[in-house]
Motif scaffolding. Structure first.
Motif, short mmCIF file in Angstrom:
data_model
loop_
_atom_site.label_atom_id
_atom_site.label_comp_id
_atom_site.label_asym_id
_atom_site.label_seq_id
_atom_site.Cartn_x
_atom_site.Cartn_y
_atom_site.Cartn_z
N MET A 94 0.83 -1.20 0.00
CA MET A 94 0.00 0.00 0.00
C MET A 94 0.86 1.25 0.00
SD MET A 94 -2.91 1.11 2.78
CE MET A 94 -3.66 2.73 2.77
N ASP A 95 0.54 2.22 -0.83
CA ASP A 95 1.26 3.48 -0.89
C ASP A 95 0.55 4.52 -0.05
OD1 ASP A 95 3.10 2.36 -2.59
OD2 ASP A 95 2.11 3.09 -4.41
N ARG A 96 1.33 5.34 0.62
CA ARG A 96 0.78 6.40 1.46
C ARG A 96 0.83 7.71 0.68
NH1 ARG A 96 1.15 11.41 4.32
NH2 ARG A 96 0.32 11.15 6.42
N LYS A 97 -0.33 8.32 0.46
CA LYS A 97 -0.42 9.56 -0.29
C LYS A 97 -0.26 10.75 0.65
CE LYS A 97 -3.49 7.53 -3.75
NZ LYS A 97 -4.82 7.57 -4.41
N PRO A 98 0.30 11.85 0.17
CA PRO A 98 0.52 13.01 1.05
C PRO A 98 -0.79 13.68 1.46
CG PRO A 98 1.09 13.55 -1.22
CD PRO A 98 0.83 12.08 -1.19
N ILE A 99 -0.85 14.09 2.72
CA ILE A 99 -2.01 14.82 3.22
C ILE A 99 -1.65 16.24 3.65
CG2 ILE A 99 -3.35 12.79 3.87
CD1 ILE A 99 -1.77 14.77 6.64
N ALA A 100 -0.35 16.53 3.73
CA ALA A 100 0.10 17.85 4.19
C ALA A 100 0.56 18.75 3.05
CB ALA A 100 1.23 17.69 5.20
N GLU A 106 -3.30 2.59 9.77
CA GLU A 106 -4.30 3.57 10.20
C GLU A 106 -3.70 4.77 10.92
OE1 GLU A 106 -8.54 3.72 12.67
OE2 GLU A 106 -7.35 1.87 12.60
N ALA A 107 -2.70 4.52 11.76
CA ALA A 107 -2.13 5.62 12.54
C ALA A 107 -1.46 6.66 11.65
CB ALA A 107 -1.11 5.06 13.54
N HIS A 108 -1.06 6.26 10.45
CA HIS A 108 -0.26 7.13 9.59
C HIS A 108 -1.07 7.92 8.58
CE1 HIS A 108 3.66 5.27 10.74
NE2 HIS A 108 2.90 4.20 10.96
N ILE A 109 -2.27 7.49 8.28
CA ILE A 109 -2.99 8.04 7.12
C ILE A 109 -3.18 9.55 7.22
CG2 ILE A 109 -5.16 7.98 5.85
CD1 ILE A 109 -3.41 5.53 5.41
N PHE A 110 -3.54 10.05 8.40
CA PHE A 110 -3.82 11.49 8.56
C PHE A 110 -2.79 12.19 9.45
CE2 PHE A 110 -7.99 9.45 7.81
CZ PHE A 110 -8.29 10.06 6.61
N GLU A 111 -1.67 11.54 9.70
CA GLU A 111 -0.64 12.09 10.59
C GLU A 111 0.43 12.83 9.77
OE1 GLU A 111 1.41 13.51 13.28
OE2 GLU A 111 -0.27 12.28 13.98
#
Length: 274
Positions: free
Chosen positions: A1-7, A129-134
């Motif tokens: 799974m790739d983590r997309k930027p939220i910031a 889960e802990a990382h998605i919006f952090e």
């Protein structure tokens, strides 16, 4: 799974060229260290303590740490430990696999080291889960991409449980699983939050002195007795517990220096453990 930027677009620019130019200016500006990082070869493993606010507030301070670390060469792996601000996910959350994306490209997660850490220290869990919006880990990655280019992997660790014993044990576990590897450890933290200028300087100095003397108990005493609202104290404790070097304070600043709001300041510190 790739983590997309939220910031991207809030904490830092979302356009790749704008972002690269912005980070370059953070290094070369009068408030920054005044030169660009240029890692050559590899000399030793080091740690960094860096802030994670919007780049406009804390980016020049972060640049001091990345420049200092770059003088020791380019690692193969960067462990990034950030506090959990959202309350989502596991107590000690390790991103398992895939990559993290920023406007500057993608950085692969070291799946093998992630699995080794979870096997070595059972309170750690493979978790998305802990990382998605952090944001505390994400905002470090463009700095790493600018400083190191390509050819390195990351190990993101999000800490909700920052108790002293847990952080110490996590540091010991990292020392074991990283043995023989070429790495940096990035501890992502801001210092005291939303008090006036005089109180910010007082409380930040307590933490700075404790880190400089490599005294973990003093960090927790300051937090408990003086109500220092440092958000990543466990991240810093984890780094210091790996015993990879001597802490050197490089820079301290506050949000008030930019916002001119000296009634509700946040403190920032850059340090190298080398």
């Amino acid at each position: 799974m790739d983590r997309k930027p939220i910031a991207a677009g809030s904490f830092y620019p979302s356009d790749p060229e704008d972002l690269r130019d912005y980070i370059r200016d953070l290094f070369t500006s009068k408030r920054g260290p005044g030169e660009l990082p240029d890692p050559d070869g590899f000399k030793k493993n080091v740690g960094l303590i860096v802030p994670h606010a919007g780049y406009v507030y804390s980016g020049t301070t972060a640049a001091y740490a990345y420049l200092a670390a770059s003088e020791f060469g380019k690692p193969d792996l960067v462990v990034i430990i950030g506090p959990n601000h959202t309350g989502h996910g596991k107590q000690l959350s390790v991103w398992p696999m895939g990559s993290w994306k920023t406007p500057l490209g993608s950085v692969s997660v070291d799946e093998s080291v992630a699995n080794s850490l979870v096997d070595t220290f059972h309170p750690c869990a493979l978790d998305y889960e802990a990382h998605i919006f952090e944001h505390s880990i994400e905002v470090q990655i463009p700095f790493l991409q600018f400083t190191l280019g390509t050819g390195f992997k990351i190990l993101p660790i999000c800490m909700m449980d920052q108790r002293k014993d847990v952080a110490r044990e996590l540091g010991n576990a990292l020392r074991k699983v990283l043995s023989g590897k070429r790495f940096w450890i990035v501890a992502s933290t801001d210092l005291n939050h939303y008090e006036d200028h005089e109180m910010t300087l007082y409380k930040d100095k307590l933490i700075i002195n404790a880190v400089e003397s490599n005294n973990i108990s003093e960090i927790y005493d300051a937090i408990d007795k003086e109500n220092v609202t440092m958000c990543g104290f466990g991240c810093v404790t984890t780094l210091l517990s790996t015993e990879i070097g001597t802490p050197k304070i490089l820079k301290h600043s506050t949000s008030g220096e930019i916002s001119e709001d000296f009634d509700q300041e946040v403190g920032y510190m850059a340090a190298c453990v080398c």
